[in-house]
Design a protein around this motif. Structure first.
Motif, PDB file in Angstrom:
ATOM      1  N   ILE A 242       0.856  -1.191   0.000  1.00 33.66           N
ATOM      2  CA  ILE A 242       0.000   0.000   0.000  1.00 33.66           C
ATOM      3  C   ILE A 242       0.893   1.243   0.000  1.00 33.66           C
ATOM      4  O   ILE A 242       0.653   2.203  -0.728  1.00 33.66           O
ATOM      5  CB  ILE A 242      -0.930   0.028   1.232  1.00 33.66           C
ATOM      6  CG1 ILE A 242      -1.764  -1.247   1.320  1.00 33.66           C
ATOM      7  CG2 ILE A 242      -1.823   1.262   1.208  1.00 33.66           C
ATOM      8  CD1 ILE A 242      -2.829  -1.386   0.277  1.00 33.66           C
ATOM      9  N   PHE A 243       1.932   1.213   0.849  1.00 31.10           N
ATOM     10  CA  PHE A 243       2.925   2.295   0.905  1.00 31.10           C
ATOM     11  C   PHE A 243       4.310   1.679   0.775  1.00 31.10           C
ATOM     12  O   PHE A 243       4.563   0.588   1.285  1.00 31.10           O
ATOM     13  CB  PHE A 243       2.829   3.068   2.227  1.00 31.10           C
ATOM     14  CG  PHE A 243       1.473   3.639   2.499  1.00 31.10           C
ATOM     15  CD1 PHE A 243       0.975   4.679   1.732  1.00 31.10           C
ATOM     16  CD2 PHE A 243       0.675   3.134   3.515  1.00 31.10           C
ATOM     17  CE1 PHE A 243      -0.291   5.195   1.959  1.00 31.10           C
ATOM     18  CE2 PHE A 243      -0.589   3.643   3.762  1.00 31.10           C
ATOM     19  CZ  PHE A 243      -1.066   4.683   2.983  1.00 31.10           C
TER      20      PHE A 243
ATOM     21  N   LEU B 224      -3.061  16.721   2.021  1.00 33.20           N
ATOM     22  CA  LEU B 224      -2.259  15.499   2.031  1.00 33.20           C
ATOM     23  C   LEU B 224      -2.919  14.573   1.006  1.00 33.20           C
ATOM     24  O   LEU B 224      -4.078  14.198   1.166  1.00 33.20           O
ATOM     25  CB  LEU B 224      -2.307  14.880   3.432  1.00 33.20           C
ATOM     26  CG  LEU B 224      -1.525  13.598   3.706  1.00 33.20           C
ATOM     27  CD1 LEU B 224      -0.028  13.852   3.671  1.00 33.20           C
ATOM     28  CD2 LEU B 224      -1.920  13.014   5.057  1.00 33.20           C
ATOM     29  N   SER B 225      -2.217  14.248  -0.071  1.00 28.89           N
ATOM     30  CA  SER B 225      -2.835  13.467  -1.150  1.00 28.89           C
ATOM     31  C   SER B 225      -2.070  12.176  -1.388  1.00 28.89           C
ATOM     32  O   SER B 225      -0.834  12.170  -1.419  1.00 28.89           O
ATOM     33  CB  SER B 225      -2.894  14.284  -2.440  1.00 28.89           C
ATOM     34  OG  SER B 225      -1.598  14.614  -2.900  1.00 28.89           O
TER      35      SER B 225
ATOM     36  N   GLY C  59      -7.608  11.306  -2.027  1.00 27.21           N
ATOM     37  CA  GLY C  59      -7.041  10.230  -2.833  1.00 27.21           C
ATOM     38  C   GLY C  59      -8.138   9.287  -3.264  1.00 27.21           C
ATOM     39  O   GLY C  59      -9.220   9.257  -2.684  1.00 27.21           O
ATOM     40  N   ARG C  60      -7.859   8.522  -4.305  1.00 26.20           N
ATOM     41  CA  ARG C  60      -8.841   7.589  -4.840  1.00 26.20           C
ATOM     42  C   ARG C  60      -9.283   6.565  -3.786  1.00 26.20           C
ATOM     43  O   ARG C  60      -8.524   6.241  -2.879  1.00 26.20           O
ATOM     44  CB  ARG C  60      -8.233   6.826  -6.012  1.00 26.20           C
ATOM     45  CG  ARG C  60      -8.005   7.655  -7.270  1.00 26.20           C
ATOM     46  CD  ARG C  60      -9.286   7.824  -8.042  1.00 26.20           C
ATOM     47  NE  ARG C  60      -9.023   8.070  -9.453  1.00 26.20           N
ATOM     48  CZ  ARG C  60      -9.956   8.151 -10.380  1.00 26.20           C
ATOM     49  NH1 ARG C  60     -11.217   8.010 -10.045  1.00 26.20           N
ATOM     50  NH2 ARG C  60      -9.648   8.373 -11.641  1.00 26.20           N
TER      51      ARG C  60
ATOM     52  N   GLY D 213      -5.621   3.909   0.292  1.00 23.24           N
ATOM     53  CA  GLY D 213      -5.007   3.713   1.598  1.00 23.24           C
ATOM     54  C   GLY D 213      -5.199   4.826   2.605  1.00 23.24           C
ATOM     55  O   GLY D 213      -4.448   4.917   3.573  1.00 23.24           O
ATOM     56  N   LYS D 214      -6.236   5.682   2.442  1.00 19.30           N
ATOM     57  CA  LYS D 214      -6.439   6.783   3.389  1.00 19.30           C
ATOM     58  C   LYS D 214      -6.739   6.256   4.792  1.00 19.30           C
ATOM     59  O   LYS D 214      -6.071   6.628   5.762  1.00 19.30           O
ATOM     60  CB  LYS D 214      -7.560   7.711   2.901  1.00 19.30           C
ATOM     61  CG  LYS D 214      -7.247   8.430   1.609  1.00 19.30           C
ATOM     62  CD  LYS D 214      -8.330   9.424   1.223  1.00 19.30           C
ATOM     63  CE  LYS D 214      -9.644   8.772   0.915  1.00 19.30           C
ATOM     64  NZ  LYS D 214      -9.597   7.868  -0.255  1.00 19.30           N
ATOM     65  N   THR D 215      -7.759   5.382   4.880  1.00 23.05           N
ATOM     66  CA  THR D 215      -8.112   4.830   6.197  1.00 23.05           C
ATOM     67  C   THR D 215      -6.984   3.954   6.733  1.00 23.05           C
ATOM     68  O   THR D 215      -6.723   3.932   7.945  1.00 23.05           O
ATOM     69  CB  THR D 215      -9.430   4.043   6.104  1.00 23.05           C
ATOM     70  OG1 THR D 215     -10.472   4.937   5.666  1.00 23.05           O
ATOM     71  CG2 THR D 215      -9.812   3.459   7.450  1.00 23.05           C
TER      72      THR D 215
END
Length: 492
Positions: free
Chosen positions: A20-21, A184-185, A38-39, A43-45
């Motif tokens: 993911i990262f 933050l994107s 971000g889409r 991976g935002k959550t």
């Protein structure tokens, strides 16, 4: 002020081959008001959960503050609201909490009502007020707008504008523009931070995309040139080797040992050049990544034999003794995109359901055209399960068009093989929208279609609707979407 340092962060879920990262590094100031975008599925959550320490990862995250996540789980919803708040933040004085409620325009009487009796909007505001009473915490606010009408969103956005020290996940552009000072994107290639609100970030992204598109054209030209050169190089030694079996112009025989030695040297040289060229190709190919690309689609709607599709004539809707809307009158004509606007509980969803044949108690007259075909997108997505292919067959959809719309909305091909029950909330909403746009109907009826859907996909849905121009009746609290899409607004 203090800093949150993220260094060489790498994370993948157990059993997944894809990170993911990967080696992500950046710094955040705890005084910032960060909009997080971000889409869906990027991976935002997941990142918020990494800050909370829920998963193991490689790299480091260091901070001098603790993190607090919104929304809180409320274990005893039957308790009075004041007791729920005391459980969440026991050291807070009642006057402090009442001050926050005043800022959010929530009346004091909610404190002495069971928490479960509050509307979704009231619950959101109460929990936000409790959140900002916590000291020495950096706040992680995850999609607070999903249960708020337009007026509620404006109130909460104004409230957050007066605060600081948070990351806010929201897909509402106007909401973010009003209350954040940094973005933050999560992009295809990592995480970026920019100063400014969402519109400023988007303008910068569009300029960067235009630059990258021009650079990509150059890179593709370079890659083709290098690939052609690599093919020519690989042929050098083969051509020399073939001369071993030939003759000199004078007719005397060739020294095959000499030619073989020359061919070997040429082979070694060509392999070296070929390797350098392949390295250059690989390096240039890595740069072709960060554009959010999408293809054009051919979508058509059934034409109706009359201009007028449906009409509400002095309609009032009743639930028992309670009347939720009164004396509503409007006409739906071909080509119109009509937004129903009003506070939560004003009857918007009920009016939509009248056109889908739901049995709802009402007075007045609802007229619909004969043999009118309707496509309905509900708020609920919990019923989605099984494969996309089976779903397309069940609804008699053109499967290639259905999946092409999902691809345009950033569905990875690997998602096509998964059971829909495993999809995120945003992905499930995209399935319903793609189904609706694939159906041969006269009228599309959408009830809060954008809940959980990322901002870029919202913009692409706007593009589809403006290009496709279907007849649409919808309820949506995203102010920018309504402004861009609605040809008419009905206020309840």
């Amino acid at each position: 002020m203090s800093l949150i340092n993220v260094s060489n962060l790498t994370f993948a879920y157990d059993g997944s081959y894809d990170n993911i990262f990967e080696n992500v590094s950046f710094q955040l100031d705890t005084d910032w008001k960060l909009g997080f975008t971000g889409r869906n599925g990027r991976g935002k959550t997941t990142f918020l959960n990494l800050l909370l320490g829920k998963y193991e990862y490689s790299g480091s995250i260091s901070a001098k503050v603790s993190f607090e996540y919104f929304p809180f789980p409320v274990e005893h919803k039957e308790y009075l609201t004041i007791d729920v708040i005391e459980e969440i933040c026991p050291d807070v004085q009642q006057w402090q909490f009442m001050r926050e409620l005043t800022l959010l325009q929530v009346s004091d009487d909610v404190l002495y009502r069971p928490f479960e009796s509050l509307s979704n909007g009231e619950q959101t505001k109460v929990l936000l007020a409790a959140l900002f009473l916590m000291e020495d915490r950096f706040l992680l606010i995850d999609e607070p707008t999903n249960h708020l009408d337009m007026e509620g969103r404006q109130l909460v956005s104004d409230y957050l504008k007066g605060k600081s020290g948070y990351i806010l996940v929201s897909h509402d552009r106007a909401f973010l523009d009003n209350c954040v000072d940094h973005i933050l994107s999560i992009n295809k290639t990592g995480i970026d931070i920019q100063k400014g609100n969402f519109s400023e970030w988007w303008d910068n992204k569009e300029r960067q995309d235009a630059f990258e598109l021009a650079e990509n054209d150059k890179l593709r030209t370079d890659i083709k040139r290098l690939s052609d050169a690599a093919k020519r190089t690989s042929n050098w030694s083969h051509e020399v080797e073939k001369t071993k079996n030939g003759t000199r112009n004078s007719g005397s025989k060739l020294d095959k040992g000499y030619v073989g030695h020359k061919a070997a040297k040429m082979m070694k040289r060509s392999k070296s050049i070929e390797q350098r060229q392949q390295t250059a190709i690989d390096e240039k190919s890595k740069l072709l990544q960060n554009i959010e690309s999408s293809s054009s689609l051919k979508i058509t709607q059934l034409a109706y034999h009359k201009k007028q599709l449906a009409e509400f004539d002095h309609v009032s809707i009743h639930y028992g003794e309670r009347t939720v809307c009164t004396d509503v009158s409007f006409v739906i004509e071909q080509g119109e995109r009509i937004a129903l606007s009003g506070k939560n509980g004003s009857g918007k969803s009920s009016l939509l359901k009248l056109l889908t044949g739901d049995k709802i108690s009402y007075s007045g007259i609802v007229r619909t055209g004969s043999q009118l075909k309707v496509s309905y997108v509900s708020q609920d997505t919990s019923f989605l399960q099984g494969s996309l292919s089976d779903y397309a067959r069940q609804h008699d959809l053109d499967e290639s068009l259905f999946k092409a719309i999902l691809r345009k909305l950033d569905f990875a091909r690997v998602q096509f093989e998964k059971d829909m029950s495993s999809y995120s909330g945003g992905q499930k909403k995209k399935v319903l929208i793609a189904r609706s746009l694939s159906e041969k109907v006269h009228l599309h009826i959408w009830d809060e279609p954008l809940n959980y859907i990322d901002i870029i996909s919202r913009m692409q849905i706007e593009e589809l609707l403006l290009e496709f121009t279907p007849t649409l009746l919808f309820v949506e609290h995203d102010r920018e979407f309504c402004k861009n899409i609605a040809t008419k607004v009905i206020e309840l």
